[in-house]
Design an enzyme around this catalytic site. Structure first.
Site, PDB file in Angstrom:
ATOM      1  N   HIS A 122      -2.769  11.873  -0.375  1.00  0.00           N
ATOM      2  CA  HIS A 122      -4.220  11.988  -0.506  1.00  0.00           C
ATOM      3  C   HIS A 122      -4.590  13.456  -0.590  1.00  0.00           C
ATOM      4  O   HIS A 122      -3.983  14.285   0.075  1.00  0.00           O
ATOM      5  CB  HIS A 122      -4.891  11.347   0.727  1.00  0.00           C
TER       6      HIS A 122
ATOM      7  N   ASP B 280      -4.180   3.463  -6.683  1.00  0.00           N
ATOM      8  CA  ASP B 280      -5.559   3.052  -6.390  1.00  0.00           C
ATOM      9  C   ASP B 280      -6.599   3.756  -7.258  1.00  0.00           C
ATOM     10  O   ASP B 280      -7.606   3.171  -7.638  1.00  0.00           O
ATOM     11  CB  ASP B 280      -5.890   3.184  -4.893  1.00  0.00           C
ATOM     12  N   HIS B 281      -6.362   5.016  -7.598  1.00  0.00           N
ATOM     13  CA  HIS B 281      -7.316   5.779  -8.417  1.00  0.00           C
ATOM     14  C   HIS B 281      -6.668   7.111  -8.763  1.00  0.00           C
ATOM     15  O   HIS B 281      -5.569   7.390  -8.299  1.00  0.00           O
ATOM     16  CB  HIS B 281      -8.637   6.010  -7.676  1.00  0.00           C
TER      17      HIS B 281
ATOM     18  N   GLU C  66      -1.616   5.502  -2.816  1.00  0.00           N
ATOM     19  CA  GLU C  66      -2.709   6.461  -2.810  1.00  0.00           C
ATOM     20  C   GLU C  66      -2.605   7.475  -3.954  1.00  0.00           C
ATOM     21  O   GLU C  66      -1.567   8.108  -4.143  1.00  0.00           O
ATOM     22  CB  GLU C  66      -2.739   7.185  -1.452  1.00  0.00           C
TER      23      GLU C  66
ATOM     24  N   THR D 184     -10.593   4.326  -2.931  1.00  0.00           N
ATOM     25  CA  THR D 184      -9.667   3.272  -2.498  1.00  0.00           C
ATOM     26  C   THR D 184     -10.405   1.949  -2.293  1.00  0.00           C
ATOM     27  O   THR D 184      -9.936   0.886  -2.707  1.00  0.00           O
ATOM     28  CB  THR D 184      -8.987   3.632  -1.165  1.00  0.00           C
TER      29      THR D 184
HETATM   30  C1  GP9 Z   1      -8.779   6.126   3.748  1.00  0.00           C
HETATM   31  C2  GP9 Z   1      -7.946   5.970   2.536  1.00  0.00           C
HETATM   32  C3  GP9 Z   1      -8.266   7.027   1.541  1.00  0.00           C
HETATM   33  O1  GP9 Z   1      -8.739   5.071   4.617  1.00  0.00           O
HETATM   34  O2  GP9 Z   1      -8.084   4.717   2.022  1.00  0.00           O
HETATM   35  O3  GP9 Z   1      -9.509   6.857   1.035  1.00  0.00           O
HETATM   36  P1  GP9 Z   1      -9.982   7.457  -0.347  1.00  0.00           P
HETATM   37  O4  GP9 Z   1     -10.573   8.794  -0.083  1.00  0.00           O
HETATM   38  O5  GP9 Z   1      -8.788   7.563  -1.233  1.00  0.00           O
HETATM   39  O6  GP9 Z   1     -10.959   6.488  -0.842  1.00  0.00           O
HETATM   40 MN    MN Z   2      -7.385   6.407  -2.209  1.00  0.00          MN
END
Ligand code: GP9
Ligand code: MN
Length: 618
Positions: free
Chosen positions: A410, A469-470, A253, A295
């Site tokens: 996150h 992921d980003h 994350e 994500t």
């Molecule tokens: C939520 C997690 C985070 O299930 O994947 O989501 P994001 O805000 O990073 O897209």
């Molecule tokens: Mn994410």
């Protein structure tokens, strides 16, 4: 004032019908859908959100003559109740709300079909209690019939609109970007109400439907020719090297590359990943290519080697498409495929999209023991998440392809004192300050996971793919970021460079570890994994190329049209020299501009036209 008073006295029956529908919806939220709130504001939003649609729906009766109006009101309320009831039944089975596509998806209907009577309950009849009262009142003529004026119709619909705007205003304050980002049905229902949610859903779905209708089977040939020309042969030394092994993918994350091999306050931020990189293949010019779908966009890119949408989330808008996704392909090659992620299954519409991508199983929040003690921020702490996953992993048939999605790192990067292994940074950005300790914690969680996998004998027979992921730190924190990176400012060139996320491929037993500087992105993961498993990617429609391919070109296109080559960065219509970061004549970037646009356009064409339904053609 006089008019309003008159309206009130003449709208008593109307008011009563609305009131009943409103209260009924709210009670259902609490009792049937078990919607929880964490603060008073959320509870208020939940309480008021059924009101606007109730006024609107019952307001439709105003278009009928006064003689029939009260009956129509009861009928309308009945229809609204029916919608609530269908959702209730659906929820009992799927713990989710109905979407328009599922109504038309025969496979889903089949699932519920057999057990529908079992899902119904005599006690459900209480849902029509208010309607019975209204019928009695109507029969006994308790409320006189009234002629209404045009003005009154206007007032009622303006009221519905006003209520909706107020509702949305408070909801947006509580949940920013609610409609553009948070495509979670739970959240939508919680914030704008169940009936409004259905209308919103209809709008989103109809948008994507229209483009699908105009597509036809010849469109795919064009696309196929385009992607075939991009295809690059695999590296023969690595082709098939992971055949039959378990594949463990870890989506990290919000992890950006700038923390790798870096320090904050003199302390390493990712000691474990740094060490792992030394024993792996590492790609230090690997970019995330996500947009608003965050994500879920990264999941889409990795599974399909196609771009997500430039706005909104493809997971939400095109979950009904036909795909030839990696999980599905691996299924066909004897793999069991799954995702582990301790969040609601409907978040990002994952439950629907995962079916389309061909995952065998989604271990969502219900597969984990999540409680106050082991949670922080968005949910289950990463250490507990990985720990609890071990048994789930062992329960799967081998070989498996399992993706883990971490959560602790996150935004807003909350962490409990006991989990803080390094100090926060000290800048004007609280977000950036807090980012480092949560990254450090995630690194620690992954380390423990690897240790445990080794102890359990699950390590040797697996290959590992880890990627960010980003971004985690947006451009809003440029000032703090420039301070951390020791730069005078963050230019658009730097911003693009900051979109790099770590990409690690770890194959136990491999010794020729290497750092690859090839410019690449999440779109390249699918062909890479396929080739490692000895599955030829040539016939597949893909917009990325194998990261290990000897002929691959250094090139990545970001979803906003920016692109990066080994020499140049192009963003905001400006060309930059990569080695100096300074602006240069646009003719340097020119040859790549159309290439980048074409990639995006062809990919969009496949997505919006749902073209994979025509492929393979034979
Ligand atoms: C939520 C997690 C985070 O299930 O994947 O989501 P994001 O805000 O990073 O897209
Ligand atoms: Mn994410």
């Amino acid at each position: 004032m006089g008019t309003l008073k008159a309206v009130f006295s003449r709208f008593k029956f109307f008011g009563l019908v609305v009131f009943f529908l409103w209260i009924k919806t709210y009670l259902l939220y609490k009792v049937a859908f078990k919607i929880d709130t964490v603060n008073i504001l959320q509870e208020i939003i939940l309480m008021i959100n059924p009101l606007s649609s109730a006024v609107f729906i019952i307001g439709i009766s105003l278009f009928f003559s006064e003689k029939r109006r009260q009956v129509i009101m009861i009928v309308l309320s009945f229809l609204a109740t029916l919608v609530l009831y269908f959702n209730m039944i659906y929820f009992r089975f799927f713990s989710d709300f109905i979407t328009w596509p599922v109504l038309f998806q025969t496979s889903n209907a089949k699932d519920v079909g057999g057990s529908i009577t079992e899902l119904m309950n005599v006690a459900d009849l209480v849902l029509v209690a208010d309607l019975l009262i209204l019928i009695i009142l109507y029969v006994k003529k308790k409320f006189p019939l009234h002629q209404k004026s045009k003005k009154e119709t206007g007032i009622i619909f303006s009221l519905a609109l006003l209520l909706f705007i107020v509702n949305l205003g408070i909801a947006q304050a509580e949940r920013p970007q609610l409609l553009t980002r948070s495509f979670d049905r739970d959240l939508l229902v919680k914030n704008i109400g169940l009936l409004n949610y259905h209308i919103y859903d209809a709008y989103i779905q109809s948008q994507s439907k229209a483009q699908r209708v105009f597509a036809d089977s010849s469109d795919i040939i064009d696309v196929k020719n385009y992607t075939a020309a991009k295809y690059k042969k695999p590296n023969p030394e690595l082709f098939g090297i992971a055949e039959g092994k378990n594949i463990i993918v870890i989506s990290l994350e919000s992890l950006q590359s700038f923390v790798i091999n870096s320090e904050v306050n003199g302390q390493e931020i990712t000691p474990f990943l740094n060490q792992l990189i030394n024993e792996s293949y590492y790609f230090d010019n690997f970019y995330h290519q996500t947009e608003q779908g965050k994500t879920s966009d990264s999941e889409f890119l990795v599974a399909n080697s196609m771009f997500g949408r430039d706005s909104g989330a493809v997971f939400f808008t095109h979950a009904g498409n036909e795909y030839h996704a990696l999980p599905e392909i691996l299924n066909g090659n004897g793999y069991f495929t799954s995702v582990m992620h301790p969040n609601n299954k409907s978040f990002w519409n994952r439950d629907m999209m995962y079916q389309s991508l061909g995952y065998n199983q989604f271990f969502d929040i219900t597969s984990f023991d999540v409680n106050e003690e082991n949670s922080v921020g968005w949910g289950l702490k990463d250490v507990d998440f990985f720990q609890q996953s071990i048994d789930l992993l062992k329960s799967q048939p081998e070989p498996y392809y399992t993706k883990f999605i971490t959560l602790t790192n996150h935004f807003p990067f909350e962490l409990e004192e006991e989990d803080r292994m390094i100090e926060e940074y000290n800048s004007n950005s609280r977000t950036l300050n807090r980012y480092f300790p949560t990254v450090r914690y995630m690194d620690h969680a992954v380390e423990l996971f690897f240790e445990q996998l080794k102890e359990e004998g699950l390590y040797e027979d697996s290959i590992f793919i880890l990627y960010g992921d980003h971004y985690g730190i947006s451009e809003n924190h440029n000032k703090a970021m420039s301070m951390y990176l020791n730069k005078t400012e963050i230019t658009p060139f730097d911003s693009v460079q900051l979109q790099r996320v770590p990409m690690i491929i770890h194959i136990p037993g491999q010794t020729n570890h290497k750092v690859f500087d090839t410019v690449s992105g999440q779109i390249d993961v699918k062909p890479t994994i396929m080739h490692l498993l000895g599955i030829e990617a040539k016939q597949d429609i893909q917009f990325g190329t194998d990261l290990f391919s000897p002929d691959r070109r250094s090139f990545v296109v970001l979803r906003d049209g920016s692109f990066v080559t080994d020499k140049y960065v192009f963003t905001n219509n400006t060309c930059y020299d990569k080695s100096t970061g300074s602006e240069i004549e646009s003719n340097h970037c020119e040859p790549y501009i159309s290439k980048a646009t074409q990639d995006l356009e062809y990919s969009d064409k496949v997505l919006y036209g749902d073209l994979l339904r025509y492929y393979p053609t034979e």
